[in-house]
Scaffold this motif. Structure first.
Motif, PDB file in Angstrom:
ATOM      1  N   LYS A  12      -8.950  17.388  -4.002  1.00  0.00           N
ATOM      2  CA  LYS A  12      -9.293  18.792  -3.726  1.00  0.00           C
ATOM      3  C   LYS A  12      -9.333  19.102  -2.238  1.00  0.00           C
ATOM      4  N   ASN A  13      -9.640  18.098  -1.409  1.00  0.00           N
ATOM      5  CA  ASN A  13      -9.712  18.323   0.038  1.00  0.00           C
ATOM      6  C   ASN A  13      -8.340  18.212   0.714  1.00  0.00           C
ATOM      7  N   GLY A  14      -7.272  18.038  -0.056  1.00  0.00           N
ATOM      8  CA  GLY A  14      -5.921  17.991   0.499  1.00  0.00           C
ATOM      9  C   GLY A  14      -5.439  16.598   0.844  1.00  0.00           C
ATOM     10  N   ARG A  15      -6.320  15.623   0.813  1.00  0.00           N
ATOM     11  CA  ARG A  15      -5.926  14.248   1.114  1.00  0.00           C
ATOM     12  C   ARG A  15      -5.347  13.605  -0.142  1.00  0.00           C
ATOM     13  N   VAL A  16      -4.629  12.506   0.027  1.00  0.00           N
ATOM     14  CA  VAL A  16      -4.050  11.794  -1.112  1.00  0.00           C
ATOM     15  C   VAL A  16      -4.604  10.367  -1.172  1.00  0.00           C
ATOM     16  N   PRO A  17      -4.798   9.833  -2.377  1.00  0.00           N
ATOM     17  CA  PRO A  17      -5.363   8.484  -2.509  1.00  0.00           C
ATOM     18  C   PRO A  17      -4.378   7.398  -2.071  1.00  0.00           C
ATOM     19  N   ILE A  18      -4.921   6.328  -1.504  1.00  0.00           N
ATOM     20  CA  ILE A  18      -4.128   5.155  -1.144  1.00  0.00           C
ATOM     21  C   ILE A  18      -4.235   4.158  -2.290  1.00  0.00           C
ATOM     22  N   MET A  19      -3.096   3.737  -2.804  1.00  0.00           N
ATOM     23  CA  MET A  19      -3.040   2.788  -3.915  1.00  0.00           C
ATOM     24  C   MET A  19      -2.512   1.447  -3.393  1.00  0.00           C
ATOM     25  N   ALA A  20      -2.744   0.396  -4.153  1.00  0.00           N
ATOM     26  CA  ALA A  20      -2.236  -0.932  -3.805  1.00  0.00           C
ATOM     27  C   ALA A  20      -1.477  -1.480  -5.001  1.00  0.00           C
ATOM     28  N   ARG A  21      -0.356  -2.123  -4.745  1.00  0.00           N
ATOM     29  CA  ARG A  21       0.414  -2.799  -5.783  1.00  0.00           C
ATOM     30  C   ARG A  21       0.472  -4.280  -5.411  1.00  0.00           C
ATOM     31  N   VAL A  22      -0.096  -5.111  -6.265  1.00  0.00           N
ATOM     32  CA  VAL A  22      -0.135  -6.553  -6.037  1.00  0.00           C
ATOM     33  C   VAL A  22       0.858  -7.195  -6.992  1.00  0.00           C
ATOM     34  N   THR A  23       1.752  -8.034  -6.448  1.00  0.00           N
ATOM     35  CA  THR A  23       2.735  -8.742  -7.264  1.00  0.00           C
ATOM     36  C   THR A  23       2.546 -10.234  -7.069  1.00  0.00           C
ATOM     37  N   LEU A  24       2.387 -10.942  -8.163  1.00  0.00           N
ATOM     38  CA  LEU A  24       2.241 -12.392  -8.138  1.00  0.00           C
ATOM     39  C   LEU A  24       3.193 -12.971  -9.170  1.00  0.00           C
TER      40      LEU A  24
ATOM     41  N   PHE B  99       0.855  -1.179   0.000  1.00  0.00           N
ATOM     42  CA  PHE B  99       0.000   0.000   0.000  1.00  0.00           C
ATOM     43  C   PHE B  99       0.895   1.234   0.000  1.00  0.00           C
ATOM     44  N   TYR B 100       0.564   2.208  -0.856  1.00  0.00           N
ATOM     45  CA  TYR B 100       1.363   3.430  -0.939  1.00  0.00           C
ATOM     46  C   TYR B 100       0.450   4.598  -1.288  1.00  0.00           C
ATOM     47  N   LEU B 101       0.969   5.810  -1.099  1.00  0.00           N
ATOM     48  CA  LEU B 101       0.205   7.021  -1.406  1.00  0.00           C
ATOM     49  C   LEU B 101       0.528   7.509  -2.802  1.00  0.00           C
ATOM     50  N   LYS B 102      -0.477   7.975  -3.491  1.00  0.00           N
ATOM     51  CA  LYS B 102      -0.288   8.586  -4.807  1.00  0.00           C
ATOM     52  C   LYS B 102      -0.126  10.088  -4.579  1.00  0.00           C
ATOM     53  N   ARG B 103       1.065  10.483  -4.167  1.00  0.00           N
ATOM     54  CA  ARG B 103       1.329  11.862  -3.733  1.00  0.00           C
ATOM     55  C   ARG B 103       1.293  12.870  -4.870  1.00  0.00           C
TER      56      ARG B 103
ATOM     57  N   GLY C  34       6.132 -12.113  -9.976  1.00  0.00           N
ATOM     58  CA  GLY C  34       6.830 -11.095 -10.743  1.00  0.00           C
ATOM     59  C   GLY C  34       5.940 -10.216 -11.602  1.00  0.00           C
ATOM     60  N   GLN C  35       4.668 -10.531 -11.734  1.00  0.00           N
ATOM     61  CA  GLN C  35       3.745  -9.700 -12.504  1.00  0.00           C
ATOM     62  C   GLN C  35       3.053  -8.731 -11.560  1.00  0.00           C
ATOM     63  N   ARG C  36       3.076  -7.437 -11.942  1.00  0.00           N
ATOM     64  CA  ARG C  36       2.519  -6.403 -11.070  1.00  0.00           C
ATOM     65  C   ARG C  36       1.215  -5.845 -11.607  1.00  0.00           C
ATOM     66  N   VAL C  37       0.323  -5.514 -10.683  1.00  0.00           N
ATOM     67  CA  VAL C  37      -0.916  -4.812 -10.992  1.00  0.00           C
ATOM     68  C   VAL C  37      -1.084  -3.729  -9.938  1.00  0.00           C
ATOM     69  N   GLN C  38      -1.393  -2.524 -10.401  1.00  0.00           N
ATOM     70  CA  GLN C  38      -1.629  -1.423  -9.479  1.00  0.00           C
ATOM     71  C   GLN C  38      -3.109  -1.072  -9.527  1.00  0.00           C
ATOM     72  N   LEU C  39      -3.694  -0.847  -8.355  1.00  0.00           N
ATOM     73  CA  LEU C  39      -5.099  -0.516  -8.306  1.00  0.00           C
ATOM     74  C   LEU C  39      -5.386   0.445  -7.174  1.00  0.00           C
ATOM     75  N   SER C  40      -6.511   1.133  -7.286  1.00  0.00           N
ATOM     76  CA  SER C  40      -6.917   2.090  -6.267  1.00  0.00           C
ATOM     77  C   SER C  40      -7.724   1.378  -5.189  1.00  0.00           C
ATOM     78  N   THR C  41      -7.546   1.808  -3.944  1.00  0.00           N
ATOM     79  CA  THR C  41      -8.332   1.260  -2.840  1.00  0.00           C
ATOM     80  C   THR C  41      -9.597   2.085  -2.613  1.00  0.00           C
ATOM     81  N   HIS C  42      -9.730   3.214  -3.304  1.00  0.00           N
ATOM     82  CA  HIS C  42     -10.841   4.154  -3.139  1.00  0.00           C
ATOM     83  C   HIS C  42     -10.887   4.719  -1.720  1.00  0.00           C
ATOM     84  N   LEU C  43      -9.714   4.801  -1.090  1.00  0.00           N
ATOM     85  CA  LEU C  43      -9.567   5.422   0.223  1.00  0.00           C
ATOM     86  C   LEU C  43      -8.574   6.557   0.092  1.00  0.00           C
ATOM     87  N   SER C  44      -8.673   7.555   0.979  1.00  0.00           N
ATOM     88  CA  SER C  44      -7.703   8.648   0.985  1.00  0.00           C
ATOM     89  C   SER C  44      -7.332   8.978   2.423  1.00  0.00           C
TER      90      SER C  44
END
Length: 84
Positions: free
Chosen positions: A18-30, A9-13, A32-42
């Motif tokens: 608009k409210n000053g918060r930053v989205p939390i993203m997730a990077r899943v690796t299986l 889990f990492y921040l998309k800085r 050696g193959q990576r997929v990045q997705l949004s958690t819809h949380l900030s």
């Protein structure tokens, strides 16, 4: 054959909301193959701990909200299933 699985889990800085918060993203690796997705949380940047990949209360202790982050992708199979 051994399988490897990691979730980070990492921040998309570079894209603050608009409210000053930053989205939390997730990077899943299986295997050696990576997929990045949004958690819809900030979260506020100041309350994020990059070392643990979690947010914390003002006092530094983990909050109850930390439990809402998934520890596996079992709840996200729709987003990651077709990719793997």
């Amino acid at each position: 054959m051994r399988s490897t699985f990691r979730i980070l889990f990492y921040l998309k800085r570079n894209a603050p909301l608009k409210n000053g918060r930053v989205p939390i993203m997730a990077r899943v690796t299986l295997n050696g193959q990576r997929v990045q997705l949004s958690t819809h949380l900030s979260v506020n940047q100041e309350t994020w701990c990059a070392a643990t990949g979690r947010w914390r209360a003002a006092g530094g202790a983990p909050t109850k909200s930390t439990a809402s982050l998934p520890t596996s992708v079992s709840g996200s199979n729709n987003a990651t299933g077709p990719c793997f």
